[in-house]
Design an enzyme around this catalytic site. Sequence first.
Site, PDB file in Angstrom:
ATOM      1  N   CYS A   2      41.460  36.406  37.384  1.00 32.95           N
ATOM      2  CA  CYS A   2      39.999  36.013  38.345  1.00 32.95           C
ATOM      3  C   CYS A   2      39.481  36.942  38.517  1.00 32.95           C
ATOM      4  O   CYS A   2      39.548  37.649  38.030  1.00 32.95           O
ATOM      5  CB  CYS A   2      40.778  35.403  40.453  1.00 32.95           C
ATOM      6  N   GLU A  77      48.404  38.442  37.335  1.00 35.45           N
ATOM      7  CA  GLU A  77      49.516  37.130  36.553  1.00 35.45           C
ATOM      8  C   GLU A  77      51.005  37.799  37.574  1.00 35.45           C
ATOM      9  O   GLU A  77      51.254  39.495  36.734  1.00 35.45           O
ATOM     10  CB  GLU A  77      49.802  36.659  35.147  1.00 35.45           C
ATOM     11  N   SER A 364      47.986  40.336  23.860  1.00 35.45           N
ATOM     12  CA  SER A 364      47.269  42.028  22.891  1.00 35.45           C
ATOM     13  C   SER A 364      48.492  43.132  22.447  1.00 35.45           C
ATOM     14  O   SER A 364      49.557  43.079  23.342  1.00 35.45           O
ATOM     15  CB  SER A 364      46.162  42.350  23.276  1.00 35.45           C
TER      16      SER A 364
END
Length: 633
Positions: A2, A77, A364
């Site tokens: 966000c 997160e 990643s």
Amino acid sequence: MCGIAGIFQLGEQGQPDPQILSVMNDRQQHRGPDAGDYFFDPGVGLAHRRLSIIDLEGSPQPMLSACERACVVFNGEIYNFRELHKELSTKGYQFKTHGDTETILNAWLEWGEDCVHHLRGMFAFAIWDRQQQCLFMARDRLGIKPMYYSLLSNGELAFGSELKVLKQHPLFDNRLRETTLEDYFTFGYIPEPHTVYEHSYKLSPGHCMLVRRGMTALPEPRQYWDIPTDWQTPLSESEVQEQLIDRLKEAVDIRMVADVPLGAFLSGGVDSSGVVALMSQLQSDPVNTCAIGFDVKAFNETEFAQMVADRYQTNHRVETVSQNDFDLIDKLADLYDEPYADSSAIPTYRVCELARKHVTVALSGDGGDELFAGYRRYKMHLHEERVRNLLPLGLRRPLFKPLGSLYPKLDWAPKFLRAKTTFQSMAMDTVQGYHNSMSILRADERAKLFSADFRQRLNGYSSLAVFERYADKVKHLDPMKIAQYLDMKTYLVGDILTKVDRASMAHSLEVRVPILDHKFVEWAFKTPSNHNLHDGIGKYSFKKALEPHLPEDVLYRKKMGFAVPLADWFRGPLKSRLYDNLLSTQMLDAGYFDEKQIRKLISDHVNGLRDNSAPLWTMMMFESFLRQQSGAA
């Protein structure tokens, strides 16, 4: 993932202007296209843009606690939110949602500022506490998620996920912090905690800040975590080999929770390949992977990515980018908001663009080179350190300093003859030498590039101060660990993680970084240096652990990097642009540069006398920033 924004009035409890906050929030819509909302209290305004990943229909932000005492805006997160949910529920806290945001709120109510110690993940958040009349801001331990803030002339604290958010406020002070230009032309980015602007800052990784109503100035941010450097015994070789895969797999596993399509970048390098291998072992469905290739073999790694994709039968997508993919140059200035000179931002932008066509979350392999010593510069650093150990500084300095000054910069010559930077570094201590080796433009080159007036304004300031800020903590460690620690505090966060955050969020893509799980970092950083760099092989311990999982050609081939052909661009299709931009009225009138030296850098490169592509690109990106700053871009 966000975007957050907010205004907090330190003094009088007026009402932050809703229109200003709305404009600030709209500027980061790319970070959260799914929803946007606001919260206002006397003296406080919080804003949020949402990219829905978990609890898609619930967990709106800004979010009030069930007791309505606290309100949070959060970017990131929290991977252990379910465990915290259970723990806090047993303590009597109520939960109205099934996501991770409410966990942060209740963690604050239970533990206050210590809530950060309970959170495992990537995050930047701000909590307004009505009862305590305070604003608490925090950033994750490694700096995966950004947080910018500025105290404005009217006593308002403005903050947001990107610098462009703050710049929308009419009272934003856009005067440049000139010492950061010395930093930029050394490193190619602006190191934490500063921004390019005099009165704006980045909240540093592993730091938090508590601002109370009635304060007349901002407090110093408080560090709540750092990479451990005081372990009693390092890991043994057997401990590394026995535990590494299980520990990394656990870090990968907790990052595979999502209510939207999930995949991974697969460059063909060791780190991303290792992450994909472990993901494939953790789910029954094929992993979604993507790779960017180049139409020039020297820059193309797709054949190695394909080996991993074939071995694990992934849903693999590849797109080929032209070697002349320089259309993004002007876009980069808007993307990064301040001078930023890592040219791999271009392929990173493209691979995020590709990934977003198929997934909303991508894992990643970032962090592996810093954590396990994968960069070639570490090997050179150790070679130099052996010489330092043989000769005391009092002998080295008079011997090597003249050589460093007199020896020509032979970019065209065989590598064994390119010794100018090495001679310079030999006349320095460990930290100074590594700083010199890391510099895009070395101290003598910066002195030539900067105008006499600007050098005087710098008043002796050197970008070496950036390294010295961290060096004391690790002076007891061996030279390679010192270099790794410095990289993780500067290059990793200021360059690598900044690059990935802006490139991914430009496409509303969330990127998760399992190798930078803080628990994994705390364990892995104890790996002895001679296990990481062994017989000239970087990341040796990491590669050995991955041998059962990856092809040997992927593990032990020469490191390629994620590069673009800058040198060829500046001698070919971008040559005229080089002259036009770097010798523009705006660039020369800025007062920072010596025109003769700019002309010499361009001429020497175009004529093939030297490879000045890195400093020229650094100047080109600065010129783009100046144009954006003036509104001419």
